[in-house]
Design a protein around this motif. Structure first.
Motif, short mmCIF file in Angstrom:
data_model
loop_
_atom_site.label_atom_id
_atom_site.label_comp_id
_atom_site.label_asym_id
_atom_site.label_seq_id
_atom_site.Cartn_x
_atom_site.Cartn_y
_atom_site.Cartn_z
N VAL A 48 72.44 40.13 47.53
CA VAL A 48 72.00 41.35 48.21
C VAL A 48 70.51 41.25 48.55
N GLN A 52 69.63 38.67 50.95
CA GLN A 52 70.35 38.78 52.22
C GLN A 52 71.06 37.47 52.57
N LEU A 92 77.55 43.25 51.48
CA LEU A 92 77.04 43.42 50.11
C LEU A 92 75.76 44.23 50.17
N CYS A 93 75.90 45.52 49.86
CA CYS A 93 74.78 46.45 50.00
C CYS A 93 74.05 46.62 48.68
N GLY A 135 74.95 39.63 52.08
CA GLY A 135 74.04 40.64 51.56
C GLY A 135 73.08 41.09 52.63
#
Lengths: 290, 290
Positions: free
Chosen positions: A266, A269, B243-244, B274
């Motif tokens: 997450v 990223q 994917l937060c 993410g």
């Protein structure tokens, strides 16, 4: 009359497959029927994905059937033909591995133009594994200039091609493999920048941190487990992981631990994408051209 | 003279934060200096990402400093101005949360046009969480027609917006939340197709299989852990996971178990990505338009 030995799946392995899971049978092949060819295999391949097919679970390839001969990539020579498109002596590629000879509908085999390469290369670097490396590295991981690349099972059929493509394109490449001979192969034959012997390393995460203090951008995943954790830990922002396979889990009999640090995906990223080579055969012409 | 109470980080929490990790102090604000405004906050937000900033580790946001007032999104009203661009009474948005009032350089606050919405909406549905839902669902998960969508922490600031966007666009939506009140909110207010109370479900994986017997295409991840495992298990080929966040891991003091079935990402050719909303503010105009 042609006789052929063939390897059949006798029982489904639990954990690591053993010889007793297989049996060798000798069969006699009739002359090829109309539209059929008879082929004597010269090369066959054993690939990691086959382990999954030994289990009786739904997956992208159907399971091997008990009592039936194993399938798999093979290269052979036509020894009898009852089809106008094939002549004795033609070199062909098929999925009729794990046997010395077979009869098949002509449409089930492909003539092989070797472009001067040894025929067995088409089961490896110029075949499915090579194509897997090519699609995974260039399309899934979207390799771009300046990327630092980490490859697990780097001495394997797929991993070794990933290393070579990345080195040819001028990248820093870190390869992981088990044992001094494989590490020597990585360094001396493939020319990777850092070779990690994961069997000799007490802390793979730390070993990768030291191999790539600047972090990694691309991870070509063949292994799973600790390798995936180490890659997550060392990933730079916007890193891309091509998930090709997770060998470390194939023989597991209990659910193996997943990556404990997946939450890093997450904040960094990261993109992690699984892929199967058969979805990317549109890249075959550019692969052969390259 | 203006006095303001503010909340400071007194010590770094281990596991779940407790009141003793914070202290409330009262400060006196001087008149705003040249180019400064003085603002009285009317709303502030508490978001999950703040838990990560309470730890002293490198991440995408720097850690909160011990002894200093906590930061975070806030909406307030200008009560004194020493800058030509702001007048008393202007509504502003800032990152000066966790305090009643503050002085700040005018460039550090943004005038807020509410488009007729209540100002506090800009800390939620029309603000960062809403934008997170929008970018994650439409760009990262690349929502497309016919997708079945699974959302964890579905009653939260981000998850609730994800559910609403997906419902407005005509998708089947499965939401997971903990407790009967949240489940009621999911069903009655958000109109999700199936609401799972994960706290009341002994087997989340089975619950999701039953909620989506056809499988899921998109998973909006806010939780991690068992939720991620269930989503991997139910994913259809070429599924996409945004994917937060992974709330379940934020208060963990030992590395939490990762998804044991992550190898399914290979065979199903899943993409897990993410993201952080600040990388996607180029979508803000289309978000506000929608």
């Amino acid at each position: 009359m042609t006789t052929s030995r063939e390897v059949r799946l006798k029982s489904r392995p639990v954990g690591l497959p053993v010889a007793d899971n297989f049996e060798v049978a000798t069969v006699t092949l009739p002359d090829p029927g109309p539209g059929e060819v008879q082929v004597r295999n010269t090369w066959m391949t054993v690939d990691p994905y086959m382990r999954g097919r030994m289990n009786d679970v739904k997956s992208y390839s159907p399971p091997f059937a008990l009592g039936e001969v194993m399938q798999g990539g093979a290269v052979g020579e036509v020894i009898a033909s009852n089809d106008a498109g094939f002549q004795v002596g033609d070199l062909v590629q098929s999925n009729y591995g794990w046997r010395e000879a077979y009869n098949a509908q002509a449409s089930m085999v492909q003539k092989l133009d070797t472009f001067g390469l040894p025929p067995q290369a088409f089961l490896g670097v110029a075949g499915m594994p090579g194509m897997t490396a090519y699609a995974g590295l260039l399309r899934i991981a979207a390799l771009k200039e300046g990327d630092v690349v980490f490859v697990s099972a780097a001495s394997g059929a797929v991993g070794s091609v990933v290393c070579q493509i990345a080195k040819i394109k001028g990248h820093k490449v870190i390869g992981s493999a088990g044992g001094p001979e494989k590490v020597k192969f990585l360094k001396e034959e493939l020319g990777v920048d850092v070779a990690i012997d994961y069997k000799a390393t007490p802390d793979l995460m730390k070993a990768l941190e030291e191999a790539a203090p600047e972090g990694i951008d691309v991870y070509f995943e063949n292994v799973g487990g600790e390798h995936l954790e180490a890659a997550l830990n060392s990933a730079r922002p916007f890193g891309r992981f091509a998930l090709c396979g997770m060998i470390s889990m194939y023989n597991a009999t209990t659910p193996p631990p997943g990556p404990r640090n997946i939450a890093q995906a997450v904040g960094k990223q990261l993109r992690m994408e699984g892929f199967i080579v058969s979805s990317h055969y549109d890249m075959l012409p550019s692969f052969h051209k390259d």
